[in-house]
Design a protein around this motif. Structure first.
Motif, PDB file in Angstrom:
ATOM      1  N   GLY A  95     -14.405   8.478 -11.472  1.00 26.72           N
ATOM      2  CA  GLY A  95     -15.331   7.489 -10.944  1.00 26.72           C
ATOM      3  C   GLY A  95     -15.688   7.754  -9.509  1.00 26.72           C
ATOM      4  N   GLY A  96     -16.934   8.132  -9.269  1.00 29.14           N
ATOM      5  CA  GLY A  96     -17.330   8.446  -7.908  1.00 29.14           C
ATOM      6  C   GLY A  96     -17.334   7.230  -7.020  1.00 29.14           C
ATOM      7  N   ALA A  97     -17.627   6.041  -7.562  1.00 31.89           N
ATOM      8  CA  ALA A  97     -17.674   4.833  -6.759  1.00 31.89           C
ATOM      9  C   ALA A  97     -16.377   4.036  -6.862  1.00 31.89           C
ATOM     10  N   GLU A  98     -15.600   4.219  -7.917  1.00 39.74           N
ATOM     11  CA  GLU A  98     -14.348   3.491  -8.087  1.00 39.74           C
ATOM     12  C   GLU A  98     -13.356   3.910  -7.014  1.00 39.74           C
ATOM     13  N   GLU A  99     -12.673   2.932  -6.445  1.00 37.71           N
ATOM     14  CA  GLU A  99     -11.743   3.238  -5.373  1.00 37.71           C
ATOM     15  C   GLU A  99     -10.501   3.940  -5.908  1.00 37.71           C
ATOM     16  N   VAL A 100     -10.023   4.910  -5.131  1.00 34.29           N
ATOM     17  CA  VAL A 100      -8.853   5.704  -5.482  1.00 34.29           C
ATOM     18  C   VAL A 100      -7.875   5.643  -4.325  1.00 34.29           C
ATOM     19  N   ASP A 101      -6.585   5.603  -4.636  1.00 32.02           N
ATOM     20  CA  ASP A 101      -5.556   5.603  -3.610  1.00 32.02           C
ATOM     21  C   ASP A 101      -5.407   7.017  -3.068  1.00 32.02           C
ATOM     22  N   LEU A 102      -5.752   7.198  -1.815  1.00 30.54           N
ATOM     23  CA  LEU A 102      -5.699   8.526  -1.217  1.00 30.54           C
ATOM     24  C   LEU A 102      -4.283   9.097  -1.248  1.00 30.54           C
ATOM     25  N   ARG A 103      -3.268   8.238  -1.205  1.00 31.26           N
ATOM     26  CA  ARG A 103      -1.891   8.727  -1.198  1.00 31.26           C
ATOM     27  C   ARG A 103      -1.577   9.534  -2.456  1.00 31.26           C
ATOM     28  N   ALA A 104      -2.137   9.091  -3.598  1.00 33.88           N
ATOM     29  CA  ALA A 104      -1.861   9.798  -4.850  1.00 33.88           C
ATOM     30  C   ALA A 104      -2.453  11.196  -4.837  1.00 33.88           C
ATOM     31  N   LEU A 105      -3.640  11.354  -4.235  1.00 34.80           N
ATOM     32  CA  LEU A 105      -4.265  12.675  -4.189  1.00 34.80           C
ATOM     33  C   LEU A 105      -3.555  13.611  -3.218  1.00 34.80           C
ATOM     34  N   LEU A 106      -3.077  13.071  -2.096  1.00 24.96           N
ATOM     35  CA  LEU A 106      -2.402  13.918  -1.114  1.00 24.96           C
ATOM     36  C   LEU A 106      -0.956  14.183  -1.487  1.00 24.96           C
ATOM     37  N   GLY A 107      -0.373  13.309  -2.327  1.00 21.22           N
ATOM     38  CA  GLY A 107       1.025  13.482  -2.694  1.00 21.22           C
ATOM     39  C   GLY A 107       1.294  14.782  -3.426  1.00 21.22           C
ATOM     40  N   ARG A 108       0.312  15.335  -4.106  1.00 18.10           N
ATOM     41  CA  ARG A 108       0.532  16.572  -4.854  1.00 18.10           C
ATOM     42  C   ARG A 108       0.739  17.771  -3.948  1.00 18.10           C
ATOM     43  N   TYR A 109       0.389  17.635  -2.663  1.00 14.72           N
ATOM     44  CA  TYR A 109       0.598  18.738  -1.731  1.00 14.72           C
ATOM     45  C   TYR A 109       2.020  18.763  -1.171  1.00 14.72           C
ATOM     46  N   ALA A 110       2.787  17.706  -1.407  1.00 14.90           N
ATOM     47  CA  ALA A 110       4.144  17.644  -0.862  1.00 14.90           C
ATOM     48  C   ALA A 110       5.022  18.715  -1.509  1.00 14.90           C
ATOM     49  N   SER A 111       5.825  19.387  -0.693  1.00 15.32           N
ATOM     50  CA  SER A 111       6.734  20.427  -1.180  1.00 15.32           C
ATOM     51  C   SER A 111       7.831  20.606  -0.150  1.00 15.32           C
ATOM     52  N   THR A 112       8.630  21.632  -0.358  1.00 14.72           N
ATOM     53  CA  THR A 112       9.696  21.894   0.604  1.00 14.72           C
ATOM     54  C   THR A 112       9.154  22.318   1.961  1.00 14.72           C
ATOM     55  N   LEU A 113       7.922  22.837   1.966  1.00 16.63           N
ATOM     56  CA  LEU A 113       7.313  23.280   3.225  1.00 16.63           C
ATOM     57  C   LEU A 113       6.268  22.315   3.766  1.00 16.63           C
ATOM     58  N   VAL A 114       5.854  21.343   2.968  1.00 19.27           N
ATOM     59  CA  VAL A 114       4.811  20.402   3.386  1.00 19.27           C
ATOM     60  C   VAL A 114       5.366  18.993   3.285  1.00 19.27           C
ATOM     61  N   SER A 115       5.358  18.296   4.388  1.00 15.50           N
ATOM     62  CA  SER A 115       5.819  16.914   4.435  1.00 15.50           C
ATOM     63  C   SER A 115       4.613  15.993   4.536  1.00 15.50           C
ATOM     64  N   VAL A 116       4.507  15.044   3.585  1.00 14.67           N
ATOM     65  CA  VAL A 116       3.386  14.103   3.554  1.00 14.67           C
ATOM     66  C   VAL A 116       3.898  12.715   3.891  1.00 14.67           C
ATOM     67  N   SER A 117       3.339  12.115   4.952  1.00 12.75           N
ATOM     68  CA  SER A 117       3.711  10.767   5.373  1.00 12.75           C
ATOM     69  C   SER A 117       2.483   9.875   5.262  1.00 12.75           C
ATOM     70  N   ALA A 118       2.638   8.733   4.555  1.00  8.70           N
ATOM     71  CA  ALA A 118       1.514   7.831   4.327  1.00  8.70           C
ATOM     72  C   ALA A 118       1.988   6.391   4.469  1.00  8.70           C
ATOM     73  N   PRO A 119       1.082   5.443   4.656  1.00  7.78           N
ATOM     74  CA  PRO A 119       1.487   4.035   4.726  1.00  7.78           C
ATOM     75  C   PRO A 119       2.192   3.589   3.451  1.00  7.78           C
ATOM     76  N   ALA A 120       2.957   2.496   3.573  1.00 11.23           N
ATOM     77  CA  ALA A 120       3.674   1.980   2.410  1.00 11.23           C
ATOM     78  C   ALA A 120       2.716   1.419   1.371  1.00 11.23           C
ATOM     79  N   GLY A 121       1.603   0.840   1.810  1.00 10.66           N
ATOM     80  CA  GLY A 121       0.626   0.279   0.886  1.00 10.66           C
ATOM     81  C   GLY A 121      -0.450   1.271   0.522  1.00 10.66           C
TER      82      GLY A 121
END
Length: 375
Positions: free
Chosen positions: A244-270
């Motif tokens: 959905g191009g207009a439907e809102e998406v939680d950015l945390r879910a999209l960026l979470g896939r980049y997390a690894s042993t070498l990449v640390s992802v920090s996002a708000p709790a909400g």
């Protein structure tokens, strides 16, 4: 209305040249027939020679696109206007009152047609009104035939001007069509080359890794998405929107896939909601930044997401060697567009900004800022 050499209006200029020569021949025939009725026959003969010389000048002048400008147009109108004004003295008021035609007759419409071809209806109308007023004013008595001649000259200016305008418009549309056809051919040529190389590789990666787990499966999924997007790009059809191009998406879910042993992802709790298209592009820009870290910096990287209400900021920081002065411009000149297109280009399309802070030996921080728009 500018004219262009080789345009559709060129036949109109050639037709005008034929008209002026033919109308001059008609003037010569009438002058020979009515010479004994003129008040000053020798002066009439001299004027006919002047008309012949000016016809040669205008035929040669209007044949050159660079000369179809105001100096020649005004001179043309002035010469014909002068001949019209001296007609009563040469022909004589008695001859005019008896029904003799003016010396210029149809030849005086030459400037009207030239103005119409060069500038459309408005110019043609102005020239027709000037010459018609002068012609009627010099007669003393306005006969029905003289009035009809003025009306016909006015109509000629309007109609020929309209046709000239249509010719220029048709030329512009044809030029746009030719450019579009050339662009389509080039896209088809590129599509064939891409299909034979990049698309086949992406399809192979997707098939081989579809049943694998972990990073290999994720790589296969990404290869499939990029294959679909690239096929849509080279075919000119918009890529399908899966979430959905207009439907809102939680950015945390999209960026979470980049997390690894070498990449640390920090996002708000909400949740950090963004329109789907914006979130995907911002996540893709973040992925491109992390790819640059892996290729050029190595080591660890930190991703920080900040929801600031009106804007959302994603920061990507590493501890690599940094970016030297002029390095980004040099990379763009060499055709490596990772930063300029994959990152800065995406943010520009979203109405955001991409700020790079770096110094040799001090690492690099990339700050991606996008405005939040209500959906």
């Amino acid at each position: 209305m500018p004219t262009s050499p080789g345009g559709f209006e060129v036949p109109l200029w050639r037709a005008l040249a034929v008209y002026r020569v033919a109308s001059l021949a008609y003037v010569v025939v009438l002058a020979l027939r009515d010479a004994d009725r003129y008040a000053h026959p020798l002066a009439a003969g001299a004027l006919v020679l002047v008309m012949a010389a000016w016809t040669a000048v205008t035929v040669a002048g209007y044949a050159r696109p660079a000369w179809r400008r105001w100096p020649l147009l005004l001179a043309d109108l002035g010469v014909v206007l002068g001949i019209v004004l001296v007609t009563p003295w040469v022909v004589g008021h008695a001859a005019l009152a008896a029904g003799s035609p003016t010396l210029a007759v149809a030849w005086l419409a030459g400037p009207v047609l030239a103005w119409a071809v060069s500038g459309g209806r408005r110019r043609g109308t102005v020239a027709a009104l000037v010459l018609a007023a002068a012609d009627l004013g010099t007669r003393g008595t306005v006969t029905p035939s003289a009035f009809n001649g003025a009306i016909l000259m006015l109509l000629a200016g309007v109609v020929v001007g309209h046709v000239a305008r249509l010719a220029v418009t048709a030329q512009e549309r044809l030029q746009r069509a030719v450019e579009l056809e050339a662009a389509t051919r080039e896209r088809d040529r590129l599509a064939r080359g891409i299909h034979d190389s990049v698309l086949q590789v992406l399809a192979l990666v997707q098939r081989r890794g579809a049943d694998l787990d972990g990073e290999a499966g994720e790589l296969a999924r990404l290869a499939g998405e990029q294959e679909a997007a690239l096929r849509a790009l080279i075919s000119g059809v918009p890529a399908p929107v899966t979430d959905g191009g207009a439907e809102e998406v939680d950015l945390r879910a999209l960026l979470g896939r980049y997390a690894s042993t070498l990449v640390s992802v920090s996002a708000p709790a909400g949740p950090v909601p963004l329109p789907g298209a914006v979130a995907r592009e911002l996540a893709a820009a973040t992925g491109a930044a992390l790819d640059n870290v892996a290729r050029h910096a190595g080591g660890r990287a930190w991703v920080l997401v900040e929801d600031e209400g009106h804007t959302v900021t994603v920061s990507v920081r590493d501890e690599g060697p940094g970016i030297g002065d002029g390095r980004l411009a040099e990379a763009a000149a060499q055709g490596r567009m990772g930063v300029s297109r994959s990152i800065q280009g995406r943010l520009a399309d979203l109405g955001g900004t991409a700020r790079i802070t770096s110094a040799p030996g001090a690492g690099t921080e990339l700050e991606l800022v996008v405005p939040r728009r209500s959906t």
